[in-house]
Design a protein around this motif. Structure first.
Motif, PDB file in Angstrom:
ATOM      1  N   UNK A 159      38.780  25.313  41.687  1.00  8.88           N
ATOM      2  CA  UNK A 159      38.140  26.131  40.666  1.00  8.88           C
ATOM      3  C   UNK A 159      38.901  27.427  40.441  1.00  8.88           C
ATOM      4  N   UNK A 160      38.700  28.011  39.246  1.00 11.48           N
ATOM      5  CA  UNK A 160      39.277  29.301  38.887  1.00 11.48           C
ATOM      6  C   UNK A 160      38.347  30.433  39.313  1.00 11.48           C
ATOM      7  N   UNK A 161      38.948  31.504  39.785  1.00 17.93           N
ATOM      8  CA  UNK A 161      38.246  32.764  39.991  1.00 17.93           C
ATOM      9  C   UNK A 161      38.996  33.804  39.164  1.00 17.93           C
ATOM     10  N   UNK A 162      38.285  34.514  38.292  1.00 14.61           N
ATOM     11  CA  UNK A 162      38.900  35.529  37.444  1.00 14.61           C
ATOM     12  C   UNK A 162      38.581  36.920  37.988  1.00 14.61           C
ATOM     13  N   UNK A 163      39.564  37.802  37.929  1.00 11.56           N
ATOM     14  CA  UNK A 163      39.338  39.149  38.422  1.00 11.56           C
ATOM     15  C   UNK A 163      40.220  40.164  37.746  1.00 11.56           C
ATOM     16  N   UNK A 164      40.058  41.397  38.150  1.00 11.53           N
ATOM     17  CA  UNK A 164      40.848  42.495  37.613  1.00 11.53           C
ATOM     18  C   UNK A 164      41.142  43.473  38.748  1.00 11.53           C
ATOM     19  N   UNK A 165      42.371  43.932  38.814  1.00 12.58           N
ATOM     20  CA  UNK A 165      42.732  44.881  39.865  1.00 12.58           C
ATOM     21  C   UNK A 165      43.190  46.186  39.222  1.00 12.58           C
ATOM     22  N   UNK A 166      42.681  47.293  39.717  1.00 10.10           N
ATOM     23  CA  UNK A 166      42.972  48.607  39.149  1.00 10.10           C
ATOM     24  C   UNK A 166      43.392  49.578  40.242  1.00 10.10           C
ATOM     25  N   UNK A 167      44.402  50.367  39.939  1.00  9.56           N
ATOM     26  CA  UNK A 167      44.833  51.445  40.831  1.00  9.56           C
ATOM     27  C   UNK A 167      45.319  52.590  39.953  1.00  9.56           C
ATOM     28  N   UNK A 168      45.904  53.604  40.576  1.00 14.44           N
ATOM     29  CA  UNK A 168      46.443  54.718  39.794  1.00 14.44           C
ATOM     30  C   UNK A 168      47.588  54.258  38.906  1.00 14.44           C
ATOM     31  N   UNK A 169      48.112  53.071  39.159  1.00 15.14           N
ATOM     32  CA  UNK A 169      49.249  52.553  38.380  1.00 15.14           C
ATOM     33  C   UNK A 169      48.805  51.659  37.238  1.00 15.14           C
ATOM     34  N   UNK A 170      47.507  51.586  37.011  1.00 12.53           N
ATOM     35  CA  UNK A 170      47.036  50.819  35.877  1.00 12.53           C
ATOM     36  C   UNK A 170      46.066  49.729  36.283  1.00 12.53           C
ATOM     37  N   UNK A 171      45.873  48.796  35.376  1.00 13.23           N
ATOM     38  CA  UNK A 171      44.921  47.712  35.592  1.00 13.23           C
ATOM     39  C   UNK A 171      45.509  46.418  35.043  1.00 13.23           C
ATOM     40  N   UNK A 172      45.366  45.357  35.791  1.00 10.41           N
ATOM     41  CA  UNK A 172      45.827  44.046  35.348  1.00 10.41           C
ATOM     42  C   UNK A 172      44.801  42.993  35.746  1.00 10.41           C
ATOM     43  N   UNK A 173      44.648  41.996  34.878  1.00 12.12           N
ATOM     44  CA  UNK A 173      43.804  40.873  35.215  1.00 12.12           C
ATOM     45  C   UNK A 173      44.564  39.860  36.045  1.00 12.12           C
TER      46      UNK A 173
END
Length: 330
Positions: free
Chosen positions: A30-44
């Motif tokens: 199965x797929x798990x979708x997420x997003x990661x954010x830090x001081x360097x920006x955000x990416x899915x």
């Protein structure tokens, strides 16, 4: 009730209890979708959790980096990597480049802030790895990275600057670490090869990981007729990582890891493309391996033909990649 019937009934109850105590049943992939954010920006990102995953059972993790004009779904479809993960039991993390950051979804490998440890896009990808480790059971000794085109160049950066995180990697139709440091330099390198010396970049890569005393196994795949990324880039990747590994074994530039293949052999896909393979072994270990795909343009060999950048006449790059990666652990 016969006594034997009572015994069998108690055994049945015991088995049900043991099953209940054993944890959640293995699930379908199965797929798990997420997003990661830090001081360097955000990416899915998207994480493929393979069929049969059981919490508590440590699995390898492969970070798969898409190329330009791609996203995780398209790269997964092209490479069929999820099917391989189901068969071989490993997790696959697909970081996703944001269109707001790059309109063609290329990883910005040519920008200085994305070529060092602890900053930029590489730090976001490593942050995603940490996210996965905090929620799933990952074998820390078997975390890998591989990509195609722009994703392959980003793989070079991650292998150079985070060799303590990644046990091995694959660079498919990409370029070496710091092959270019500007957008115009990147355009030049793609057409003519990098202007920088791979030996110098080999030392730079070693220093980016903190001058470690270990080595970085790398698989390189490149078509001999690549019209997007000049094939000389593939050779520069090989030389750069051999130099990085020369420093990594004893801390000195002394050709202890020589720039000469220990074995050259040939093969061909059934009814399809021929290829030359160069193995670079060190201390009985396959340290660097290069596949030269004869006549292939800018593509993922053996990929699903319904996706962009597929060369179905080539050998199965996904199987080649996994066969190489699984030989290595940190």
């Amino acid at each position: 009730m016969k006594r034997s019937d009572g015994v069998f009934a108690r055994i049945g109850v015991l088995l049900l209890v043991l099953v209940a105590l054993s944890g959640a049943p293995a699930h379908a992939g199965s797929w798990v979708h997420g997003n990661y954010t830090s001081v360097w920006g955000s990416r899915g990102f998207q994480l493929w959790v393979p069929t049969g995953y059981q919490p508590g059972q440590a699995l390898p993790l492969v970070v798969a980096l898409h190329g330009c004009f791609q996203n995780p779904d398209q790269f997964a479809g092209l490479s069929r990597l999820n099917q391989k993960a189901d068969a071989e039991k490993f997790l696959v993390l697909y970081p996703n480049q944001a269109t707001i950051t790059n309109g063609t979804q290329c990883w910005n490998f040519m920008i200085a802030t994305n070529q060092e440890r602890g900053i930029g896009e590489p730090s976001l990808i490593v942050g995603m790895v940490g996210w996965v480790k905090s929620r799933y059971t990952v074998d820390n000794h078997r975390v890998y990275v591989g990509g195609v085109s722009a994703g392959a160049v980003m793989s070079s950066i991650l292998l150079a600057c985070y060799s303590d995180v990644f046990a091995a990697g694959m660079v498919g139709a990409g370029a070496m670490y710091k092959a270019a440091t500007t957008a115009s330099g990147s355009a030049y390198a793609m057409v003519f090869g990098s202007i920088y010396n791979p030996d110098d970049r080999g030392r730079d890569a070693w220093e980016c990981s903190g001058r470690p005393r270990w080595q970085v196994p790398v698989l390189v795949l490149h078509g001999t007729e690549d019209t997007v990324v000049n094939p000389i880039n593939g050779e520069q990747v090989v030389r750069q990582f051999l130099q990085t590994n020369d420093y990594g074994d004893d801390g000195a530039n002394n050709d202890s890891v020589p720039y000469a293949p220990t074995r050259v052999w040939y093969g061909s896909a059934p009814g399809g493309r021929a290829y030359t393979v160069k193995d670079y072994q060190y201390a009985g270990r396959l340290l660097v391996q290069k596949y030269e795909l004869h006549g292939m343009d800018h593509a993922w060999p053996g990929g699903d033909p319904s996706y962009l950048f597929s060369d179905p006449s080539g050998p199965d790059a996904t199987s080649i990649m996994w066969d190489f990666l699984k030989q290595h652990s940190r």
